[in-house]
Scaffold this motif. Structure first.
Motif, PDB file in Angstrom:
ATOM      1  N   SER A 162     -37.947  21.066  51.956  1.00  0.00           N
ATOM      2  CA  SER A 162     -36.940  20.220  51.193  1.00  0.00           C
ATOM      3  C   SER A 162     -36.382  20.899  49.878  1.00  0.00           C
ATOM      4  O   SER A 162     -37.010  21.641  49.265  1.00  0.00           O
ATOM      5  CB  SER A 162     -37.768  18.882  50.469  1.00  0.00           C
ATOM      6  OG  SER A 162     -38.828  19.363  49.866  1.00  0.00           O
ATOM      7  N   CYS A 163     -35.044  20.353  49.739  1.00  0.00           N
ATOM      8  CA  CYS A 163     -34.348  20.831  48.501  1.00  0.00           C
ATOM      9  C   CYS A 163     -33.785  19.642  47.486  1.00  0.00           C
ATOM     10  O   CYS A 163     -32.806  18.771  48.324  1.00  0.00           O
ATOM     11  CB  CYS A 163     -33.293  22.016  48.944  1.00  0.00           C
ATOM     12  SG  CYS A 163     -32.387  22.543  47.420  1.00  0.00           S
ATOM     13  N   ASP A 164     -34.063  19.833  46.294  1.00  0.00           N
ATOM     14  CA  ASP A 164     -33.287  18.654  45.494  1.00  0.00           C
ATOM     15  C   ASP A 164     -32.309  19.617  44.864  1.00  0.00           C
ATOM     16  O   ASP A 164     -32.369  20.698  44.124  1.00  0.00           O
ATOM     17  CB  ASP A 164     -34.300  18.473  44.362  1.00  0.00           C
ATOM     18  CG  ASP A 164     -33.699  17.205  43.471  1.00  0.00           C
ATOM     19  OD1 ASP A 164     -32.580  17.047  43.481  1.00  0.00           O
ATOM     20  OD2 ASP A 164     -34.648  16.385  42.934  1.00  0.00           O
ATOM     21  N   LEU A 165     -30.741  19.486  45.053  1.00  0.00           N
ATOM     22  CA  LEU A 165     -29.816  20.010  44.585  1.00  0.00           C
ATOM     23  C   LEU A 165     -29.617  20.511  42.975  1.00  0.00           C
ATOM     24  O   LEU A 165     -29.615  21.314  42.773  1.00  0.00           O
ATOM     25  CB  LEU A 165     -28.604  19.538  45.124  1.00  0.00           C
ATOM     26  CG  LEU A 165     -28.443  19.522  46.865  1.00  0.00           C
ATOM     27  CD1 LEU A 165     -26.889  18.703  46.958  1.00  0.00           C
ATOM     28  CD2 LEU A 165     -28.515  20.723  47.343  1.00  0.00           C
ATOM     29  N   ASN A 166     -30.004  19.433  42.510  1.00  0.00           N
ATOM     30  CA  ASN A 166     -30.431  19.430  40.928  1.00  0.00           C
ATOM     31  C   ASN A 166     -29.012  20.219  40.329  1.00  0.00           C
ATOM     32  O   ASN A 166     -29.371  21.339  39.818  1.00  0.00           O
ATOM     33  CB  ASN A 166     -31.617  19.911  40.758  1.00  0.00           C
ATOM     34  CG  ASN A 166     -32.649  18.970  40.305  1.00  0.00           C
ATOM     35  OD1 ASN A 166     -32.201  17.474  40.190  1.00  0.00           O
ATOM     36  ND2 ASN A 166     -34.017  19.120  40.265  1.00  0.00           N
ATOM     37  N   TYR A 167     -27.826  19.944  40.430  1.00  0.00           N
ATOM     38  CA  TYR A 167     -26.815  20.686  39.786  1.00  0.00           C
ATOM     39  C   TYR A 167     -26.934  20.875  38.414  1.00  0.00           C
ATOM     40  O   TYR A 167     -27.024  19.650  37.435  1.00  0.00           O
ATOM     41  CB  TYR A 167     -25.323  20.371  40.216  1.00  0.00           C
ATOM     42  CG  TYR A 167     -24.209  20.859  39.464  1.00  0.00           C
ATOM     43  CD1 TYR A 167     -23.958  22.242  39.954  1.00  0.00           C
ATOM     44  CD2 TYR A 167     -23.714  20.114  38.500  1.00  0.00           C
ATOM     45  CE1 TYR A 167     -22.760  22.685  39.042  1.00  0.00           C
ATOM     46  CE2 TYR A 167     -22.683  20.949  37.999  1.00  0.00           C
ATOM     47  CZ  TYR A 167     -22.156  22.189  38.230  1.00  0.00           C
ATOM     48  OH  TYR A 167     -21.113  22.852  37.539  1.00  0.00           O
ATOM     49  N   ARG A 168     -26.926  21.970  37.767  1.00  0.00           N
ATOM     50  CA  ARG A 168     -27.154  21.930  36.157  1.00  0.00           C
ATOM     51  C   ARG A 168     -25.903  23.036  35.825  1.00  0.00           C
ATOM     52  O   ARG A 168     -25.952  23.964  35.944  1.00  0.00           O
ATOM     53  CB  ARG A 168     -28.364  22.612  35.702  1.00  0.00           C
ATOM     54  CG  ARG A 168     -29.543  21.637  36.074  1.00  0.00           C
ATOM     55  CD  ARG A 168     -29.744  20.297  35.306  1.00  0.00           C
ATOM     56  NE  ARG A 168     -30.877  19.712  35.631  1.00  0.00           N
ATOM     57  CZ  ARG A 168     -31.052  18.809  36.655  1.00  0.00           C
ATOM     58  NH1 ARG A 168     -29.902  18.450  37.145  1.00  0.00           N
ATOM     59  NH2 ARG A 168     -32.158  18.170  36.646  1.00  0.00           N
ATOM     60  N   LYS A 169     -24.730  22.338  35.290  1.00  0.00           N
ATOM     61  CA  LYS A 169     -23.717  23.118  35.031  1.00  0.00           C
ATOM     62  C   LYS A 169     -23.813  24.343  33.936  1.00  0.00           C
ATOM     63  O   LYS A 169     -23.182  25.136  33.689  1.00  0.00           O
ATOM     64  CB  LYS A 169     -22.310  22.276  34.397  1.00  0.00           C
ATOM     65  CG  LYS A 169     -22.742  21.458  33.209  1.00  0.00           C
ATOM     66  CD  LYS A 169     -21.361  20.678  32.791  1.00  0.00           C
ATOM     67  CE  LYS A 169     -21.867  20.078  31.475  1.00  0.00           C
ATOM     68  NZ  LYS A 169     -20.352  19.246  31.119  1.00  0.00           N
ATOM     69  N   ASN A 170     -24.920  23.875  33.033  1.00  0.00           N
ATOM     70  CA  ASN A 170     -25.095  24.953  31.932  1.00  0.00           C
ATOM     71  C   ASN A 170     -26.025  26.076  32.304  1.00  0.00           C
ATOM     72  O   ASN A 170     -26.364  26.983  31.443  1.00  0.00           O
ATOM     73  CB  ASN A 170     -25.801  24.064  30.513  1.00  0.00           C
ATOM     74  CG  ASN A 170     -24.925  23.248  30.115  1.00  0.00           C
ATOM     75  OD1 ASN A 170     -23.759  23.428  29.944  1.00  0.00           O
ATOM     76  ND2 ASN A 170     -25.462  22.231  29.445  1.00  0.00           N
ATOM     77  N   LEU A 171     -26.646  26.155  33.652  1.00  0.00           N
ATOM     78  CA  LEU A 171     -27.376  27.043  34.020  1.00  0.00           C
ATOM     79  C   LEU A 171     -26.218  28.105  35.079  1.00  0.00           C
ATOM     80  O   LEU A 171     -26.751  29.295  34.969  1.00  0.00           O
ATOM     81  CB  LEU A 171     -28.536  26.565  34.767  1.00  0.00           C
ATOM     82  CG  LEU A 171     -29.756  26.035  33.948  1.00  0.00           C
ATOM     83  CD1 LEU A 171     -30.633  25.570  34.935  1.00  0.00           C
ATOM     84  CD2 LEU A 171     -30.216  27.275  32.938  1.00  0.00           C
ATOM     85  N   TRP A 172     -25.271  27.537  35.536  1.00  0.00           N
ATOM     86  CA  TRP A 172     -24.596  28.442  36.537  1.00  0.00           C
ATOM     87  C   TRP A 172     -23.792  29.461  35.871  1.00  0.00           C
ATOM     88  O   TRP A 172     -22.454  29.080  35.764  1.00  0.00           O
ATOM     89  CB  TRP A 172     -23.928  27.688  37.529  1.00  0.00           C
ATOM     90  CG  TRP A 172     -24.741  27.047  38.655  1.00  0.00           C
ATOM     91  CD1 TRP A 172     -25.196  25.811  38.632  1.00  0.00           C
ATOM     92  CD2 TRP A 172     -25.190  27.756  39.773  1.00  0.00           C
ATOM     93  NE1 TRP A 172     -26.135  25.655  39.880  1.00  0.00           N
ATOM     94  CE2 TRP A 172     -26.049  26.806  40.564  1.00  0.00           C
ATOM     95  CE3 TRP A 172     -25.108  28.969  40.373  1.00  0.00           C
ATOM     96  CZ2 TRP A 172     -26.650  27.065  41.631  1.00  0.00           C
ATOM     97  CZ3 TRP A 172     -25.565  29.335  41.618  1.00  0.00           C
ATOM     98  CH2 TRP A 172     -26.413  28.314  42.174  1.00  0.00           C
ATOM     99  N   LYS A 173     -24.127  30.403  35.057  1.00  0.00           N
ATOM    100  CA  LYS A 173     -23.394  31.412  34.197  1.00  0.00           C
ATOM    101  C   LYS A 173     -23.524  32.887  34.639  1.00  0.00           C
ATOM    102  O   LYS A 173     -22.792  33.717  34.067  1.00  0.00           O
ATOM    103  CB  LYS A 173     -23.866  31.453  32.801  1.00  0.00           C
ATOM    104  CG  LYS A 173     -24.053  29.894  32.257  1.00  0.00           C
ATOM    105  CD  LYS A 173     -22.658  29.474  31.860  1.00  0.00           C
ATOM    106  CE  LYS A 173     -22.797  28.208  31.328  1.00  0.00           C
ATOM    107  NZ  LYS A 173     -21.558  27.447  30.901  1.00  0.00           N
TER     108      LYS A 173
END
Length: 341
Positions: A162-173
Motif C-alpha cells: 500500500s502507498c499513501d501518496l501524501n504529496y508535500r510540496k515543501n519536500l520535493w526540492k
C-alpha cells in the motif's frame, strides 16, 4: 507482519495552540507518516515493524526507538548510519488560522541512506503487507531510489503493498517533481490511498474537484477513482479521503473506496473541535490496512478506517492512541461523546 518504511522525526510544537515562540517552549514528541501507521496498527493488535535509518550514537534517536517499542512496534529493522535526526516544527491552527509546518530534514540519516544500506531480505521475512508514503521519496534522490528498492523486495517477498501518496510540496526540492517519480513507484502498488490533490500533483492526473472550497461533490469521486485505476492496472483498490475544511478547527471527514468491483462511500463525521489533525491520514491508512486484512466486507473496512482517523483528530501528537475497542465503540454509538463509567 506489517512492515512500514520511512522517516521518524523529532516533533517540536508550541503548547496550547500558541504561535511559534509566543512563549519559549516546545513540546517534544516523535512522528512521521509510516511510523504513525506502525504505531496505530500495533495499537489495533496487529504485528507491525517500522524500518528506517537513524543516526549513530544519538540519544534523541535512541529515545525515538524506545518510544516505538513502548507502543509495541518491532524495531529490529532500524539501521544506524551517518547523519542527523530529522526535525519538524508544528504550529497548530485554530478556527480561521491554519496550521503551519516547518521542516528541518536535510542531511538526516535516512536522507543520506543509499541502495544496499538496508537488509531487505531479512526485513521482509514473514511480511504479509508493506506500507510506504509519497513523503519518503520526496526527501532525497537517494531515498527515492531506496524506496523503489524496498518496493521491489516487498513484491518479491509476496507482500501486499500500500502507498499513501501524501504529496508535500515543501519536500520535493532535490531536483525531480513528484509527478516524475511517483508514477514509477505506483506501478508496484496494490492499494493506493490519496486525496484529490495527491492524485493531481503526485500522479499528474486531473481531478475535476475544488480542494479549497470546503464543499465536496462526492459525485466526482467515483470518476476520479476510475481514472486512477485505469491508469494503473496493477492496483487492486484506491481509497480517497474526503476532507471538507470549513476552518482549522472544523472539518467534515469521510472517504470512498473503489476496488474495481464496487464504489463505496463512508459515513461522514463533522469534527468541530479539532485537537490535532496531523497524523489523521496515517490513522486512516492504518485503519484501512487493519480492515482489509481482518474484515470480509469492504464497506466495514472503509468505515473502520474513517472512524479511526476521526478519533485521531481528538488526540495531540502524531501517534494515534485509540484502541480497537474505542474505534468499534465510535462505529456503534455514532460519537455521542458521553462519559464512560
Amino acid at each position: 507482519m506489517i512492515v512500514t518504511f520511512g522517516e521518524i522525526m523529532l516533533r517540536l510544537a508550541p503548547p496550547d495552540f500558541e504561535r511559534f515562540l509566543q512563549t519559549p517552549r516546545f513540546v517534544a514528541t516523535f512522528g512521521g507518516g509510516e511510523a504513525n501507521v506502525a504505531v496505530a496498527l500495533a495499537g489495533f493488535g496487529l504485528p507491525a515493524k517500522f524500518v528506517t535509518v537513524l543516526p549513530d550514537a544519538n540519544p534523541i534517536a535512541d529515545a525515538a526507538v524506545g518510544e516505538l517499542r513502548r507502543f509495541g512496534v518491532e524495531t529490529s529493522g532500524i539501521v544506524r548510519g551517518k547523519g542527523r535526526m530529522g526535525i519538524y516544527y508544528l504550529e497548530a491552527g485554530a478556527n480561521q488560522r491554519p496550521s503551519k509546518v516547518v521542516y528541518d530534514r536535510e542531511y538526516s540519516a535516512i536522507a543520506l541512506a543509499k541502495l544496499g544500506d538496508i537488509p531487505w531480505e531479512s526485513v521482509f521475512a514473514g511480511a504479509t503487507w508493506f506500507h510506504i508514503t509519497g513523503i519518503t521519496p520526496a526527501i532525497s534522490a537517494s531515498l527515492a531510489d531506496l524506496a523503489a528498492e524496498a518496493l521491489r523486495h516487498a513484491r518479491a517477498a509476496g507482500a501486499v503493498i500500500s502507498c499513501d501518496l501524501n504529496y508535500r510540496k515543501n519536500l520535493w526540492k532535490w531536483g525531480a517533481k513528484a509527478s516524475e517519480v511517483m508514477p514509477k513507484l505506483m506501478g508496484l502498488v496494490d492499494v493506493a490511498i490519496a486525496n484529490e490533490e495527491d492524485v493531481q500533483m503526485a500522479l499528474g492526473l486531473q481531478a475535476e474537484v475544488d480542494v479549497h472550497s470546503g464543499q465536496l461533490d462526492r459525485a466526482q469521486y467515483e470518476a476520479l477513482t476510475k481514472t486512477v485505476l485505469a491508469a494503473y492496472p496493477n492496483l487492486r483498490a484506491i481509497a480517497i479521503t474526503l476532507r471538507e475544511s470549513h476552518s482549522a478547527s472544523h472539518n467534515g471527514w469521510s472517504a470512498c473506496l473503489n476496488d474495481r468491483q464496487q464504489f463505496l462511500l463512508s459515513k461522514q463525521y463533522q469534527i468541530t473541535h479539532i485537537v490535532d489533525r496531523v497524523g489523521g491520514g496515517d490513522s486512516f491508512a492504518a485503519g484501512l490496512i487493519y480492515g482489509l486484512t481482518t474484515m470480509p466486507a469492504r464497506q466495514d473496512a472503509l468505515e473502520f478506517a474513517v472512524a479511526a482517523s476521526c478519533l485521531k483528530h481528538s488526540v495531540m501528537g502524531d501517534f494515534s492512541r485509540s484502541t480497537l475497542a474505542e474505534v468499534n465503540a465510535l462505529l456503534k454509538d455514532g460519537g455521542s461523546g458521553r462519559v464512560q463509567r
